[in-house]
Design a protein around this motif. Sequence first.
Motif, PDB file in Angstrom:
ATOM      1  N   ILE A 168       0.835  -1.206   0.000  1.00 21.99           N
ATOM      2  CA  ILE A 168       0.000   0.000   0.000  1.00 21.99           C
ATOM      3  C   ILE A 168       0.865   1.249   0.000  1.00 21.99           C
ATOM      4  O   ILE A 168       0.608   2.202  -0.752  1.00 21.99           O
ATOM      5  CB  ILE A 168      -0.961  -0.017   1.213  1.00 21.99           C
ATOM      6  N   LEU A 169       1.932   1.251   0.814  1.00 17.31           N
ATOM      7  CA  LEU A 169       2.834   2.401   0.859  1.00 17.31           C
ATOM      8  C   LEU A 169       3.493   2.643  -0.494  1.00 17.31           C
ATOM      9  O   LEU A 169       3.517   3.771  -0.998  1.00 17.31           O
ATOM     10  CB  LEU A 169       3.906   2.186   1.933  1.00 17.31           C
ATOM     11  N   PHE A 170       4.020   1.586  -1.107  1.00 21.64           N
ATOM     12  CA  PHE A 170       4.670   1.721  -2.420  1.00 21.64           C
ATOM     13  C   PHE A 170       3.655   2.144  -3.477  1.00 21.64           C
ATOM     14  O   PHE A 170       3.969   2.926  -4.365  1.00 21.64           O
ATOM     15  CB  PHE A 170       5.334   0.406  -2.827  1.00 21.64           C
ATOM     16  N   LYS A 171       2.433   1.618  -3.387  1.00 18.85           N
ATOM     17  CA  LYS A 171       1.393   1.967  -4.363  1.00 18.85           C
ATOM     18  C   LYS A 171       1.013   3.440  -4.240  1.00 18.85           C
ATOM     19  O   LYS A 171       0.858   4.128  -5.250  1.00 18.85           O
ATOM     20  CB  LYS A 171       0.183   1.064  -4.120  1.00 18.85           C
ATOM     21  N   ILE A 172       0.868   3.940  -3.019  1.00 17.44           N
ATOM     22  CA  ILE A 172       0.529   5.346  -2.806  1.00 17.44           C
ATOM     23  C   ILE A 172       1.646   6.254  -3.319  1.00 17.44           C
ATOM     24  O   ILE A 172       1.390   7.283  -3.946  1.00 17.44           O
ATOM     25  CB  ILE A 172       0.241   5.618  -1.309  1.00 17.44           C
ATOM     26  N   GLN A 173       2.881   5.856  -3.072  1.00 17.75           N
ATOM     27  CA  GLN A 173       4.028   6.673  -3.475  1.00 17.75           C
ATOM     28  C   GLN A 173       4.419   6.469  -4.943  1.00 17.75           C
ATOM     29  O   GLN A 173       5.327   7.135  -5.423  1.00 17.75           O
ATOM     30  CB  GLN A 173       5.239   6.355  -2.581  1.00 17.75           C
ATOM     31  N   HIS A 174       3.751   5.551  -5.618  1.00 20.45           N
ATOM     32  CA  HIS A 174       4.053   5.217  -7.022  1.00 20.45           C
ATOM     33  C   HIS A 174       5.500   4.745  -7.189  1.00 20.45           C
ATOM     34  O   HIS A 174       6.155   5.042  -8.178  1.00 20.45           O
ATOM     35  CB  HIS A 174       3.764   6.411  -7.941  1.00 20.45           C
ATOM     36  N   TRP A 175       5.983   3.995  -6.188  1.00 20.47           N
ATOM     37  CA  TRP A 175       7.304   3.420  -6.269  1.00 20.47           C
ATOM     38  C   TRP A 175       7.214   2.094  -7.012  1.00 20.47           C
ATOM     39  O   TRP A 175       6.162   1.467  -7.090  1.00 20.47           O
ATOM     40  CB  TRP A 175       7.884   3.188  -4.878  1.00 20.47           C
ATOM     41  N   PRO A 176       8.328   1.630  -7.559  1.00 19.60           N
ATOM     42  CA  PRO A 176       8.278   0.344  -8.263  1.00 19.60           C
ATOM     43  C   PRO A 176       7.968  -0.814  -7.301  1.00 19.60           C
ATOM     44  O   PRO A 176       8.281  -0.739  -6.118  1.00 19.60           O
ATOM     45  CB  PRO A 176       9.682   0.198  -8.854  1.00 19.60           C
ATOM     46  N   TYR A 177       7.357  -1.832  -7.845  1.00 18.93           N
ATOM     47  CA  TYR A 177       6.996  -3.073  -7.150  1.00 18.93           C
ATOM     48  C   TYR A 177       5.850  -2.893  -6.153  1.00 18.93           C
ATOM     49  O   TYR A 177       5.572  -3.801  -5.375  1.00 18.93           O
ATOM     50  CB  TYR A 177       8.197  -3.716  -6.450  1.00 18.93           C
ATOM     51  N   GLY A 178       5.182  -1.760  -6.142  1.00 23.44           N
ATOM     52  CA  GLY A 178       4.046  -1.558  -5.242  1.00 23.44           C
ATOM     53  C   GLY A 178       2.902  -2.489  -5.575  1.00 23.44           C
ATOM     54  O   GLY A 178       2.305  -3.093  -4.685  1.00 23.44           O
ATOM     55  N   ALA A 179       2.589  -2.614  -6.856  1.00 29.47           N
ATOM     56  CA  ALA A 179       1.499  -3.488  -7.269  1.00 29.47           C
ATOM     57  C   ALA A 179       1.826  -4.945  -6.949  1.00 29.47           C
ATOM     58  O   ALA A 179       0.956  -5.705  -6.512  1.00 29.47           O
ATOM     59  CB  ALA A 179       1.221  -3.316  -8.760  1.00 29.47           C
ATOM     60  N   LEU A 180       3.074  -5.331  -7.153  1.00 27.09           N
ATOM     61  CA  LEU A 180       3.491  -6.703  -6.871  1.00 27.09           C
ATOM     62  C   LEU A 180       3.401  -7.011  -5.374  1.00 27.09           C
ATOM     63  O   LEU A 180       2.885  -8.061  -4.983  1.00 27.09           O
ATOM     64  CB  LEU A 180       4.911  -6.936  -7.375  1.00 27.09           C
ATOM     65  N   LEU A 181       3.885  -6.095  -4.545  1.00 30.94           N
ATOM     66  CA  LEU A 181       3.808  -6.309  -3.095  1.00 30.94           C
ATOM     67  C   LEU A 181       2.358  -6.356  -2.613  1.00 30.94           C
ATOM     68  O   LEU A 181       1.997  -7.196  -1.796  1.00 30.94           O
ATOM     69  CB  LEU A 181       4.544  -5.183  -2.361  1.00 30.94           C
ATOM     70  N   PHE A 182       1.541  -5.452  -3.125  1.00 37.04           N
ATOM     71  CA  PHE A 182       0.144  -5.411  -2.718  1.00 37.04           C
ATOM     72  C   PHE A 182      -0.588  -6.680  -3.143  1.00 37.04           C
ATOM     73  O   PHE A 182      -1.333  -7.273  -2.357  1.00 37.04           O
ATOM     74  CB  PHE A 182      -0.545  -4.174  -3.295  1.00 37.04           C
ATOM     75  N   THR A 183      -0.376  -7.118  -4.369  1.00 35.48           N
ATOM     76  CA  THR A 183      -1.012  -8.345  -4.855  1.00 35.48           C
ATOM     77  C   THR A 183      -0.538  -9.552  -4.059  1.00 35.48           C
ATOM     78  O   THR A 183      -1.331 -10.435  -3.720  1.00 35.48           O
ATOM     79  CB  THR A 183      -0.725  -8.532  -6.358  1.00 35.48           C
ATOM     80  N   THR A 184       0.740  -9.589  -3.734  1.00 30.48           N
ATOM     81  CA  THR A 184       1.267 -10.674  -2.903  1.00 30.48           C
ATOM     82  C   THR A 184       0.610 -10.665  -1.525  1.00 30.48           C
ATOM     83  O   THR A 184       0.262 -11.724  -0.986  1.00 30.48           O
ATOM     84  CB  THR A 184       2.799 -10.547  -2.768  1.00 30.48           C
ATOM     85  N   GLY A 185       0.422  -9.487  -0.959  1.00 32.55           N
ATOM     86  CA  GLY A 185      -0.243  -9.378   0.336  1.00 32.55           C
ATOM     87  C   GLY A 185      -1.677  -9.874   0.290  1.00 32.55           C
ATOM     88  O   GLY A 185      -2.142 -10.546   1.211  1.00 32.55           O
TER      89      GLY A 185
END
Length: 180
Positions: free
Chosen positions: A138-155
Amino acid sequence: MQNKILTFPLRLSIIILIFGASFKIMHWPYANILILIGSILVGLLYTFRFIFKRNKESLDYVKLSMILIWIFSYLNSAFHAINIPYIFEIALLILFIYWFIFEGIYYFKNRKYKKNAFLKAFYFLLISMTIFALFFGILFKIQHWPYGALLFTTGILLMSILLIYDYFLIDRNAKQLNEN
């Protein structure tokens, strides 16, 4: 186990709902359909579970009210039926606080696990991995950092696995013996 009927189908419908929410966040297609199907299934299954429960207490009515108000609130906002701002949210907040004070803390405190140390350790490892993946996703997705979608989907996937794994790890026989 009669007071906990439909637990596994209810968990599967919650997983459908969680996937719908993640599809919505990721802007993937079919998000609204998954959320609609999941929320209707949760509402129906929980209502049937409530109807067939023999000894109903006030907290059972509170939980049923929370589920039905939440579903009605979602359907109302999705289909723009009635414009009543914040009424459903305030009712949900009051019911949630009531539930949390009288049952929420004890729900997690009094859980009985099957007596296998490896499965219990894996369970807590899975919980920590899920929290880590969801939080940083969620943090990476909000900040538009790389791998945010991957981490969120994994979660989200780990949370789905956790809901199913939790169903099989809880010792329901020990829980029934304590209630009788």
